[in-house]
Design a protein around this motif. Structure first.
Motif, PDB file in Angstrom:
ATOM      1  N   ALA A   1       7.784  59.894 -40.964  1.00 58.03           N
ATOM      2  CA  ALA A   1       8.819  59.921 -42.001  1.00 58.03           C
ATOM      3  C   ALA A   1       9.166  58.491 -42.386  1.00 58.03           C
ATOM      4  O   ALA A   1       8.908  57.543 -41.641  1.00 58.03           O
ATOM      5  N   GLU A   2       9.748  58.376 -43.540  1.00 60.60           N
ATOM      6  CA  GLU A   2      10.270  57.084 -43.998  1.00 60.60           C
ATOM      7  C   GLU A   2      11.776  57.092 -43.812  1.00 60.60           C
ATOM      8  O   GLU A   2      12.421  58.142 -43.952  1.00 60.60           O
ATOM      9  N   VAL A   3      12.323  55.944 -43.491  1.00 61.35           N
ATOM     10  CA  VAL A   3      13.771  55.781 -43.408  1.00 61.35           C
ATOM     11  C   VAL A   3      14.144  54.843 -44.545  1.00 61.35           C
ATOM     12  O   VAL A   3      13.676  53.698 -44.593  1.00 61.35           O
ATOM     13  N   VAL A   4      14.946  55.350 -45.476  1.00 57.25           N
ATOM     14  CA  VAL A   4      15.249  54.606 -46.701  1.00 57.25           C
ATOM     15  C   VAL A   4      16.732  54.266 -46.773  1.00 57.25           C
ATOM     16  O   VAL A   4      17.568  54.943 -46.175  1.00 57.25           O
ATOM     17  N   ASP A   5      17.038  53.225 -47.545  1.00 56.84           N
ATOM     18  CA  ASP A   5      18.429  52.850 -47.773  1.00 56.84           C
ATOM     19  C   ASP A   5      18.958  53.588 -49.005  1.00 56.84           C
ATOM     20  O   ASP A   5      18.239  54.423 -49.587  1.00 56.84           O
ATOM     21  N   ALA A   6      20.175  53.282 -49.404  1.00 60.46           N
ATOM     22  CA  ALA A   6      20.812  53.977 -50.527  1.00 60.46           C
ATOM     23  C   ALA A   6      20.049  53.817 -51.837  1.00 60.46           C
ATOM     24  O   ALA A   6      20.116  54.681 -52.712  1.00 60.46           O
ATOM     25  N   ALA A   7      19.297  52.727 -51.980  1.00 61.61           N
ATOM     26  CA  ALA A   7      18.514  52.496 -53.200  1.00 61.61           C
ATOM     27  C   ALA A   7      17.139  53.168 -53.149  1.00 61.61           C
ATOM     28  O   ALA A   7      16.386  53.105 -54.103  1.00 61.61           O
TER      29      ALA A   7
ATOM     30  N   ALA B   1      23.151  53.904 -37.241  1.00 66.98           N
ATOM     31  CA  ALA B   1      22.659  54.365 -38.544  1.00 66.98           C
ATOM     32  C   ALA B   1      21.599  55.447 -38.383  1.00 66.98           C
ATOM     33  O   ALA B   1      21.586  56.448 -39.116  1.00 66.98           O
ATOM     34  N   MET B   2      20.694  55.283 -37.423  1.00 63.69           N
ATOM     35  CA  MET B   2      19.640  56.277 -37.193  1.00 63.69           C
ATOM     36  C   MET B   2      20.227  57.576 -36.644  1.00 63.69           C
ATOM     37  O   MET B   2      19.803  58.677 -37.039  1.00 63.69           O
ATOM     38  N   ASP B   3      21.199  57.465 -35.752  1.00 68.85           N
ATOM     39  CA  ASP B   3      21.864  58.660 -35.226  1.00 68.85           C
ATOM     40  C   ASP B   3      22.489  59.449 -36.379  1.00 68.85           C
ATOM     41  O   ASP B   3      22.315  60.664 -36.481  1.00 68.85           O
TER      42      ASP B   3
ATOM     43  N   ALA C   1      27.133  49.568 -39.654  1.00 70.70           N
ATOM     44  CA  ALA C   1      25.894  50.357 -39.594  1.00 70.70           C
ATOM     45  C   ALA C   1      25.465  50.733 -41.010  1.00 70.70           C
ATOM     46  O   ALA C   1      26.264  51.220 -41.805  1.00 70.70           O
ATOM     47  N   SER C   2      24.218  50.509 -41.318  1.00 70.71           N
ATOM     48  CA  SER C   2      23.678  50.824 -42.643  1.00 70.71           C
ATOM     49  C   SER C   2      23.732  52.323 -42.895  1.00 70.71           C
ATOM     50  O   SER C   2      23.735  53.133 -41.977  1.00 70.71           O
ATOM     51  N   ASN C   3      23.724  52.676 -44.163  1.00 68.97           N
ATOM     52  CA  ASN C   3      23.637  54.078 -44.542  1.00 68.97           C
ATOM     53  C   ASN C   3      22.165  54.375 -44.829  1.00 68.97           C
ATOM     54  O   ASN C   3      21.642  54.006 -45.872  1.00 68.97           O
ATOM     55  N   LEU C   4      21.511  55.005 -43.869  1.00 71.11           N
ATOM     56  CA  LEU C   4      20.083  55.292 -43.975  1.00 71.11           C
ATOM     57  C   LEU C   4      19.849  56.789 -44.120  1.00 71.11           C
ATOM     58  O   LEU C   4      20.655  57.594 -43.669  1.00 71.11           O
TER      59      LEU C   4
END
Length: 159
Positions: free
Chosen positions: A75-81, A128-130, A27-30
């Motif tokens: 809202a925006e959901v962004v990654d680690a960068a 990831a969203m949770d 799961a991505s880190n969002l």
């Protein structure tokens, strides 16, 4: 939306203990960022206007946004960068949509606070969203349940 109602729903969702204690490593880190309550089309980015017009087809988007009963959140959901990976929307009574940064094909959608399961490919994203919603501090107030850990929700779905 009534704050007491929102708090009750958020509590019910939080009390649904995950069968799996933590999201899978895949799961991505969002992170949820840039949350706001737009009250007119002028408060939105062009991609957000296109996506919300898709959702609210046949209605005047300015009327929808200015209606306090709706209390639309964006809202925006962004990654680690810090790259925008998704756009998250919610409004009263548990409506929620997750879109890619551009385009009108939803990645996930739901009503009554529960996001629908369409494909096994969504599972890592739901995890990831949770996690992103549970972190807090982002201001997104519409309680949305991205159920990822309950295997029963995913039975019978194909990739």
């Amino acid at each position: 939306m009534n704050d007491a109602y929102r708090e009750q729903v958020a509590g019910i969702i939080a009390d649904r203990e995950a069968a799996t204690p933590c999201p899978p490593p895949s799961a991505s880190n969002l992170t949820i960022a840039n949350r706001r309550l737009p009250v007119s089309v002028g408060d939105l980015l062009p991609a957000e206007v296109e996506q919300l017009r898709f959702v609210w087809q046949g209605l005047d988007l300015d009327d929808v946004l200015s209606d306090e009963e709706n209390e639309v959140e964006a809202a925006e959901v962004v990654d680690a960068a810090g790259t925008v990976r998704y756009r998250l929307y919610g409004w009263n009574y548990g409506a929620g949509y997750l879109f890619p940064p551009e385009g009108t094909t939803p990645v996930a959608a739901g009503a009554q606070h529960d996001m629908e399961h369409w494909s096994l490919a969504q599972r890592d994203l739901f995890a990831a969203m949770d996690r992103a919603l549970k972190v807090g501090g982002h201001g997104f107030a519409q309680p949305l349940n991205f159920c990822w850990s309950n295997d029963a929700c995913w039975e019978g779905l194909e990739r």
